[in-house]
Design a protein around this motif. Structure first.
Motif, short mmCIF file in Angstrom:
data_model
loop_
_atom_site.label_atom_id
_atom_site.label_comp_id
_atom_site.label_asym_id
_atom_site.label_seq_id
_atom_site.Cartn_x
_atom_site.Cartn_y
_atom_site.Cartn_z
N ALA A 1 -3.38 -19.11 18.29
CA ALA A 1 -4.56 -18.60 19.00
C ALA A 1 -4.92 -19.53 20.15
O ALA A 1 -4.64 -20.73 20.11
CB ALA A 1 -5.75 -18.48 18.04
N VAL A 2 -5.52 -18.94 21.16
CA VAL A 2 -6.03 -19.68 22.32
C VAL A 2 -7.51 -19.35 22.45
O VAL A 2 -7.90 -18.19 22.33
CB VAL A 2 -5.27 -19.30 23.61
N VAL A 3 -8.32 -20.39 22.71
CA VAL A 3 -9.77 -20.21 22.83
C VAL A 3 -10.22 -20.65 24.22
O VAL A 3 -9.89 -21.76 24.66
CB VAL A 3 -10.53 -21.02 21.77
N ASP A 4 -10.95 -19.79 24.91
CA ASP A 4 -11.56 -20.15 26.19
C ASP A 4 -12.71 -19.19 26.45
O ASP A 4 -12.52 -17.98 26.45
CB ASP A 4 -10.54 -20.09 27.33
N SER A 5 -13.89 -19.74 26.67
CA SER A 5 -15.08 -18.90 26.83
C SER A 5 -15.27 -18.38 28.25
O SER A 5 -16.14 -17.54 28.49
CB SER A 5 -16.33 -19.70 26.42
N SER A 6 -14.46 -18.86 29.19
CA SER A 6 -14.62 -18.42 30.57
C SER A 6 -14.17 -16.97 30.75
O SER A 6 -13.09 -16.58 30.30
CB SER A 6 -13.80 -19.31 31.51
N PRO A 7 -14.99 -16.14 31.43
CA PRO A 7 -14.59 -14.74 31.68
C PRO A 7 -13.32 -14.65 32.52
O PRO A 7 -12.62 -13.64 32.47
CB PRO A 7 -15.79 -14.16 32.43
N ALA A 8 -13.04 -15.73 33.28
CA ALA A 8 -11.87 -15.71 34.16
C ALA A 8 -10.61 -16.18 33.46
O ALA A 8 -9.53 -16.17 34.05
CB ALA A 8 -12.13 -16.59 35.38
N ALA A 9 -10.72 -16.62 32.20
CA ALA A 9 -9.56 -17.17 31.49
C ALA A 9 -8.50 -16.10 31.29
O ALA A 9 -8.79 -14.98 30.90
CB ALA A 9 -9.99 -17.74 30.15
N ARG A 10 -7.26 -16.47 31.58
CA ARG A 10 -6.13 -15.58 31.38
C ARG A 10 -4.98 -16.39 30.80
O ARG A 10 -4.62 -17.43 31.34
CB ARG A 10 -5.67 -14.95 32.70
N LEU B 1 -6.64 -14.16 22.71
CA LEU B 1 -7.49 -15.03 23.52
C LEU B 1 -8.92 -14.87 23.02
O LEU B 1 -9.54 -13.82 23.21
CB LEU B 1 -7.39 -14.65 25.01
N LEU B 2 -9.43 -15.91 22.36
CA LEU B 2 -10.73 -15.86 21.73
C LEU B 2 -11.78 -16.54 22.60
O LEU B 2 -11.45 -17.46 23.37
CB LEU B 2 -10.67 -16.54 20.36
N SER B 3 -13.03 -16.12 22.47
CA SER B 3 -14.08 -16.69 23.31
C SER B 3 -14.80 -17.86 22.65
O SER B 3 -15.57 -18.55 23.32
CB SER B 3 -15.10 -15.60 23.67
N GLY B 4 -14.55 -18.10 21.36
CA GLY B 4 -15.23 -19.20 20.69
C GLY B 4 -14.47 -19.67 19.46
O GLY B 4 -13.66 -18.92 18.88
N ILE B 5 -14.74 -20.91 19.05
CA ILE B 5 -14.06 -21.48 17.89
C ILE B 5 -14.38 -20.71 16.62
O ILE B 5 -13.55 -20.59 15.71
CB ILE B 5 -14.44 -22.97 17.75
N ASP B 6 -15.59 -20.13 16.55
CA ASP B 6 -15.98 -19.39 15.35
C ASP B 6 -15.15 -18.13 15.16
O ASP B 6 -15.16 -17.52 14.09
CB ASP B 6 -17.46 -19.05 15.38
N GLU B 7 -14.39 -17.72 16.19
CA GLU B 7 -13.53 -16.55 16.08
C GLU B 7 -12.12 -16.88 15.57
O GLU B 7 -11.31 -15.98 15.36
CB GLU B 7 -13.41 -15.85 17.43
N LEU B 8 -11.84 -18.17 15.41
CA LEU B 8 -10.49 -18.55 14.95
C LEU B 8 -10.20 -17.95 13.58
O LEU B 8 -11.07 -17.95 12.70
CB LEU B 8 -10.37 -20.08 14.87
N PRO B 9 -8.99 -17.47 13.38
CA PRO B 9 -8.64 -16.92 12.06
C PRO B 9 -8.52 -18.03 11.04
O PRO B 9 -8.33 -19.21 11.39
CB PRO B 9 -7.28 -16.26 12.33
N PRO B 10 -8.62 -17.72 9.77
CA PRO B 10 -8.41 -18.74 8.73
C PRO B 10 -6.98 -19.25 8.76
O PRO B 10 -6.08 -18.56 9.25
CB PRO B 10 -8.72 -17.99 7.43
N GLY B 11 -6.79 -20.45 8.26
CA GLY B 11 -5.43 -20.99 8.17
C GLY B 11 -5.02 -21.86 9.34
O GLY B 11 -3.89 -22.38 9.35
N ILE B 12 -5.89 -22.04 10.34
CA ILE B 12 -5.55 -22.94 11.44
C ILE B 12 -5.61 -24.38 10.93
O ILE B 12 -6.64 -24.84 10.43
CB ILE B 12 -6.52 -22.76 12.63
N GLU B 13 -4.50 -25.09 11.05
CA GLU B 13 -4.42 -26.45 10.50
C GLU B 13 -4.67 -27.53 11.53
O GLU B 13 -5.10 -28.64 11.19
CB GLU B 13 -3.03 -26.66 9.90
#
Length: 318
Positions: free
Chosen positions: A59-68, A78-90
């Motif tokens: 997963a990639v996280v970036d809150s900027s609307p311009a992030a690509r 492409l997630l907008s926040g850390i709280d959206e990360l799926p379980p299992g990220i080590e």
């Protein structure tokens, strides 16, 4: 130049080490990894992680609307926040703006993630202390991305040579190491201390085996429009450091002064690739993975990163 020591068969040592690392890599599951921050540095990290054995970039996280995401990573969420990360990220990389490193890294550590933070570890010393405390409380590894430790110029022979020379040079009033680092960016010389000189403050300590709690003494300092220059004493050794912007091409050089002789290492000169064609970023990630497994070798710890930030702050405010 490359330093060699006739008593050590560097080729054989490197070969044995590479084979052992390959066996460990095959026997250990990949780390499920996330990247936070998709700017210029973040995109470089993402491309490297996408093809690096030992990691599964999920997963990639970036809150900027311009992030690509870069084109070859378009399939990643492409997630907008850390709280959206799926379980299992080590584990995760923090490649956000410098001022957000502490907040982002601590949020990840609270989730149980091992974290590699791009340098500088933080901006404020108090944030760094909190980061180290959080890593200890959560039982995770906190590392700092001082990538110059993995520069091919610092092979095993060069590192051994410099450390032996440092022992002979301790308590001398004459400079042992001289660092000069310039970028082509246009910015103030003050900004270069935490952006550029912090690399060499870390290298000074690491190359000479100086502990993170050693006190830095600023002997002299000059900051003008173009550059910041400082002479310091650390661990009984005197060093000179200079950083700045507006250089074309960018430059990074280390001069080792030993017994009346001077040896110059061009840290931007292409060096013969190490086994497997790895670059410094790949080697840094491999060592981060080793640190997670409890046997990192060169990776800068959170304490190392904080020490470099504290010393940079001393340079700025001396």
């Amino acid at each position: 130049m490359t330093f060699t020591t006739p008593s050590v068969d560097q080729g054989s040592a490197a070969s044995c080490g590479d084979e052992a690392e390959a066996e460990i890599a095959l026997a250990t599951p990949d780390l499920t990894h996330a990247l936070v921050g998709l700017g210029r540095f973040g995109s470089t990290h993402a491309r490297k992680l996408a093809s690096l054995p030992g990691f599964r970039l999920s997963a990639v996280v970036d809150s900027s609307p311009a992030a690509r995401p870069v084109a070859d990573l378009a399939a990643l969420p492409l997630l907008s926040g850390i709280d959206e990360l799926p379980p299992g990220i080590e584990s995760a990389t923090v490649a956000t703006s410098d001022g957000t490193h502490a907040e982002v890294a601590m949020a990840l550590m609270r989730r149980g993630c091992h974290v590699l933070v791009e340098k500088p570890l933080c901006i404020d010393r108090r944030d760094g202390v909190q980061m180290l405390r959080m890593a200890q409380q959560c039982g995770v590894v906190l590392s700092t991305g001082h990538i110059e430790r993995f520069n091919p110029a610092f092979d095993a022979a060069a590192l051994s040579w410099i450390r032996r020379a440092a022992l002979r040079h301790r308590d001398s009033a004459h400079p042992f190491l001289r660092f000069r680092r310039f970028s082509c960016r246009q910015a103030s010389a003050v900004d270069s201390v935490l952006d550029l000189m912090v690399h060499d403050l870390d290298l000074l300590a690491w190359l000479c085996a100086i502990p993170a709690d050693a006190q830095l003494q600023v002997i002299s300092r000059r900051i003008d429009v173009r550059s910041a220059r400082v002479q310091v004493r650390l661990g009984g050794l005197v060093a000179e450091l200079e950083s700045g912007y507006g250089s074309m091409p960018p430059a990074a050089r280390l001069q080792v002064c030993n017994g009346g002789r001077q040896h110059v290492l061009d840290l931007r000169k292409p060096h013969r690739a190490m086994a497997g064609g790895d670059d410094a970023l790949a080697r840094q990630y491999r060592d981060f993975r080793h640190a997670v497994q409890g046997n990192g070798r060169r990776i800068a710890s959170g304490a190392d990163g904080l020490a470099a930030v504290i010393r940079a702050s001393q340079v700025l405010h001396a």
